[in-house]
Design a protein around this motif. Sequence first.
Motif, mmCIF file in Angstrom:
data_model
loop_
_atom_site.group_PDB
_atom_site.id
_atom_site.type_symbol
_atom_site.label_atom_id
_atom_site.label_comp_id
_atom_site.label_asym_id
_atom_site.label_seq_id
_atom_site.Cartn_x
_atom_site.Cartn_y
_atom_site.Cartn_z
ATOM 1 N N THR A 204 5.102 -25.888 4.112
ATOM 2 C CA THR A 204 4.828 -25.746 5.539
ATOM 3 C C THR A 204 5.733 -26.662 6.371
ATOM 4 O O THR A 204 5.889 -26.468 7.562
ATOM 5 C CB THR A 204 3.368 -26.082 5.872
ATOM 6 N N LEU A 205 6.306 -27.679 5.726
ATOM 7 C CA LEU A 205 7.123 -28.639 6.472
ATOM 8 C C LEU A 205 8.592 -28.263 6.479
ATOM 9 O O LEU A 205 9.386 -28.833 7.229
ATOM 10 C CB LEU A 205 6.967 -30.036 5.876
ATOM 11 N N ARG A 206 8.962 -27.326 5.602
ATOM 12 C CA ARG A 206 10.369 -26.955 5.486
ATOM 13 C C ARG A 206 10.941 -26.565 6.846
ATOM 14 O O ARG A 206 10.330 -25.790 7.580
ATOM 15 C CB ARG A 206 10.493 -25.786 4.512
ATOM 16 N N GLY A 207 12.084 -27.116 7.144
ATOM 17 C CA GLY A 207 12.756 -26.698 8.370
ATOM 18 C C GLY A 207 12.245 -27.377 9.624
ATOM 19 O O GLY A 207 12.790 -27.173 10.701
ATOM 20 N N SER A 208 11.212 -28.214 9.510
ATOM 21 C CA SER A 208 10.725 -28.894 10.707
ATOM 22 C C SER A 208 11.679 -30.018 11.080
ATOM 23 O O SER A 208 12.114 -30.787 10.231
ATOM 24 C CB SER A 208 9.335 -29.458 10.462
ATOM 25 N N LEU A 209 12.011 -30.109 12.368
ATOM 26 C CA LEU A 209 12.968 -31.131 12.804
ATOM 27 C C LEU A 209 12.280 -32.379 13.344
ATOM 28 O O LEU A 209 12.923 -33.284 13.838
ATOM 29 C CB LEU A 209 13.886 -30.545 13.872
ATOM 30 N N ASP A 210 10.947 -32.407 13.260
ATOM 31 C CA ASP A 210 10.241 -33.575 13.774
ATOM 32 C C ASP A 210 10.593 -34.804 12.936
ATOM 33 O O ASP A 210 10.567 -34.746 11.709
ATOM 34 C CB ASP A 210 8.741 -33.318 13.720
ATOM 35 N N PRO A 211 10.955 -35.905 13.588
ATOM 36 C CA PRO A 211 11.349 -37.096 12.799
ATOM 37 C C PRO A 211 10.259 -37.579 11.859
ATOM 38 O O PRO A 211 10.558 -38.125 10.789
ATOM 39 C CB PRO A 211 11.677 -38.145 13.864
ATOM 40 N N ALA A 212 8.989 -37.388 12.244
ATOM 41 C CA ALA A 212 7.896 -37.856 11.381
ATOM 42 C C ALA A 212 7.956 -37.172 10.017
ATOM 43 O O ALA A 212 7.638 -37.771 8.989
ATOM 44 C CB ALA A 212 6.561 -37.594 12.058
ATOM 45 N N VAL A 213 8.379 -35.890 10.010
ATOM 46 C CA VAL A 213 8.470 -35.152 8.746
ATOM 47 C C VAL A 213 9.535 -35.774 7.854
ATOM 48 O O VAL A 213 9.307 -36.025 6.669
ATOM 49 C CB VAL A 213 8.785 -33.662 9.030
ATOM 50 N N ARG A 214 10.692 -36.050 8.428
ATOM 51 C CA ARG A 214 11.760 -36.686 7.644
ATOM 52 C C ARG A 214 11.297 -38.020 7.086
ATOM 53 O O ARG A 214 11.532 -38.331 5.923
ATOM 54 C CB ARG A 214 12.992 -36.913 8.532
ATOM 55 N N ASN A 215 10.634 -38.795 7.945
ATOM 56 C CA ASN A 215 10.210 -40.117 7.499
ATOM 57 C C ASN A 215 9.165 -40.025 6.399
ATOM 58 O O ASN A 215 9.072 -40.911 5.550
ATOM 59 C CB ASN A 215 9.653 -40.921 8.673
ATOM 60 N N ALA A 216 8.355 -38.946 6.398
ATOM 61 C CA ALA A 216 7.348 -38.788 5.351
ATOM 62 C C ALA A 216 7.979 -38.295 4.063
ATOM 63 O O ALA A 216 7.584 -38.682 2.961
ATOM 64 C CB ALA A 216 6.266 -37.821 5.819
#
Lengths: 536, 432
Positions: free
Chosen positions: A201-213
């Motif tokens: 579900t997170l694939r492709g999300s550009l939200d920085p929180a996702v990258r940091n997680a």
Amino acid sequence: MISRQLIHTFFSVLLLLGMALSLAAHAEDSADASQAKQLLEALDVRSYDAKGEAIKQLAQSDLPQKGEWLEALRDGRLQRQKDGGRFVIVESDQGREWPIKDAISGEELGTATRRDLDKVRINNQLRSQLQGLAATADLDSPDTGRREAAAKRLIGEVDETTADSVAVRLEQETDGDVKARLRTALGLYRLEQGEADAIDTLRGSLDPAVRNALRPIAAGDGPLADEARTALNGIEQKLKFNRWLQTLYFGISMGSVLVLAAIGLAITFGVMGVINMAHGELIMLGAYTTFVIQQLLPGQPGLALGLSIPAGFLVAAAFGIAIERGVIRFLKGRPLETLLATFGISLILQQLVRSVFSPLNRSVVTPDWLQGSLVINDALALTLNRLAVIVFCLIVFTALMIIMRRTRLGLEVRAVTQNRTMARAMGVKAARVDILTFGLGSGIAGLAGVALSQLTNVGPNMGQSYIIDSFMVVVFGGVGNLWGTLVAGMSLGIVNQVIEPWAGAVLAKILVLAFIILFIQKRPRGLFPQKGRAAE
Amino acid sequence: MSQHRTLRKALLGLSLSIVFPFAANAADDTIKVGILHSLSGTMAISESTLKDEMLMLIDEQNEKGGLLGKKLEPVVVDPASNWPLFAEKARQLLSQDHVAAIFGNWTSASRKAVLPVVEELNGLLFYPVQYEGEESSQNVFYTGAAPNQQAIPAVDYLMNEVGVKRWVLAGTDYVYPRTTNKILEAYLKQHGVADADIMINYTPFGHSDWQSIVAQIKRFGSQGKKTAVVSTINGDANVPFYKELANQNVDAADIPVMAFSVGEQELSGIDTGPLVGHLAAWNYFQSVDNDANYDFIDAWRAYKKDDNVVTNDPMEAHYIGFNMWVEAVKKAGTTDVDAVKDAIIGVSVPNLSGGAATMMPNHHITKPVMIGEIQDDGQFDVVWQTPSTVAGDAWSDYLPGSKDLISDWRKPLSCGNLNVETMKCGGADVGK
């Protein structure tokens, strides 16, 4: 008879009861009001820690007005009357007279000005506290923008107590963007719980929180880490593309500023061959025109900006014509003297502005619709004021092209610059053409000033920062060639923005200058040299 | 005919006195005070205000009866934002006009230019602007903040109260930001901040295209740790910087910007609505709630005949510096430079925030440190303040070359850069 007495008694009892009831209700009312007053008083203290406590208490209370108060407090609209000390909510702070209403009773109190009111101030910590409080409430808001902002704030904040309600919310949500945010928020929570399929579900999300997680997980071992790594790679790819687009946008934006500043010079210097060192000050005059018109039309910055476009053109054109008639025409064919004289004029104009408007920078208001940015996604947003400048630049350029190519004036200008004597022999009034051409070039500098007032300082020195860049663009593009100016401005802007992130702003500027020096050594006539008879 | 001639003479005298207003009453019964601030060029935006303020202070002192029974007489020169011209004008003030003291300069570059002149001619210079430290002259009194009176407490505030873990040090490319950032970098590293969590960025004077730098700051701040920008960006460049911050939606709650060179005057050129919550560190704000401050603001507005003019930190520094000099002259009973230099150490005068400023032996003064948040009316709201005043430190404790140095101009030591390890005075060469 008895019945009548009975009825009488009954009514008296009823009356008494009613009175008692209304009295009780009144007591309750005033109890509410005094509690409300107390909660508001607690907000109006000096210590920010105490204010934070008061906000917490207000949020926990069951006052009907609390939502409105918290929102007003966050937006700086919860204020207090200087005499009487009544708490009011400013319903709109546009213009000078603000409509206000009583914070407790909601009663309309007419209007008040900034001077009559004291704002209940908050600091950064309180502001984020209030935003957090608003986030949960905003999820129910009918406004999609609000819901999206609230959902965005939830990302990284979901825990076991809220996870279920967020999931329910996701089911009910109809708007695609809000859904995506909620899904990301939930996905992050599930990822924290160690659920591998959450990564999907997170694939492709550009939200920085996702990258940091994802980053710490991807650094580990095992199938989950592999999964996270591919997801992270995908995100990084997408991010890279977006960054590339952003740099391009920055470059075009900087380029359009350069082109706007230089294109007037491309006429006066490029076509007429006059070295006008006061060109930057004509830009400044355009910007000050915007300031003056905004002062004349308070509260209507948008209209003022619209009116400034013709006004800025006319003011700068008038000054330009005065310079041409007063100084430049006597110095025809003597470039060194022209340079010195116009440099002197530039100093005079600067000091004139300093004396008339003070040496301080003047504040030009940006209308609301030019503030903020057009958000494409989390990694790419186009700032509106710069977008407007790009469009404006292209319009000005097109209009100028049409004037030069399609009108009688354009024809005469080209004729006079190619062969002055011959043109005069054909009945062209060369002196008149000179005036109009110089006025046109100066007026366009004024237009550049109007546009720049939305981006940078309006002060006596603003012209100086653009004069060198303008000459650079015109010479690089090829003197006398408008297309060259456009291409040169845009490419210098893009090159500068590409170099800047890794070389720093100072070095980027030096590198661009060095590049131009080398380029001019190789091709002294610039990118697009004039060919044929026009060249001499 | 003779009547005609006298008339002509009178007219000539009148026009002369209009052209040379100071020449007419330049007698021995006045004490001359030099004002060395740019009235034209790039720095006029900041410095011309200080010139007007000095004229007002001198007027007020004269109304109170002058000094030592004499009137004060201002001598205004215009160094035109040109550093070498500052040195020339300082020389003119000291050797031709024989001023008792000079109040002036803004940029560090101009102060460095004037320094050898005031030392050679033994003048007095009161310097009112926050600066990078690492300098001590027996002829200069630094009434602005040293780094430990502004930069270090501001970083402490961000670290302890806001919980900042990642730092952007952004500045204009000249001596003050570079030295301050060097000190801050050393300080942050001592407090366990990793190299990767510090980003340093310099931009030229008057930089106007902040797009990619703001984007870079946003990216740097999106790594999950609380990030703040410590800005030593100078004057003019701040307007487009803050505009870009607002347009790219950098919210003060996410990435606060702490500025050292942005005061009320700089904000008067910006619509501060989108900037609410960004920070500045100073020793004085116009919004300080104190009667002395209100009196000063009222006097200033009356003097300028404008109800909207603002006051700022360097103005308070001049206010303190001027009063200190007056007190020292009274104490010494003469305007002789050497006597005043000795007398002024230990002099204490009220500041505008309800406390007192004392001149320390290192020629720096004691100041409270305040952190203000920008409000939408262009003013600052003080959100934090040191419990007591902080004494200025000429030599930073966080730089390897200067941490053992102290400055003490009291006799018999009289040394601007004493090394406490070796107990040797470095003389004139260190720190230049």
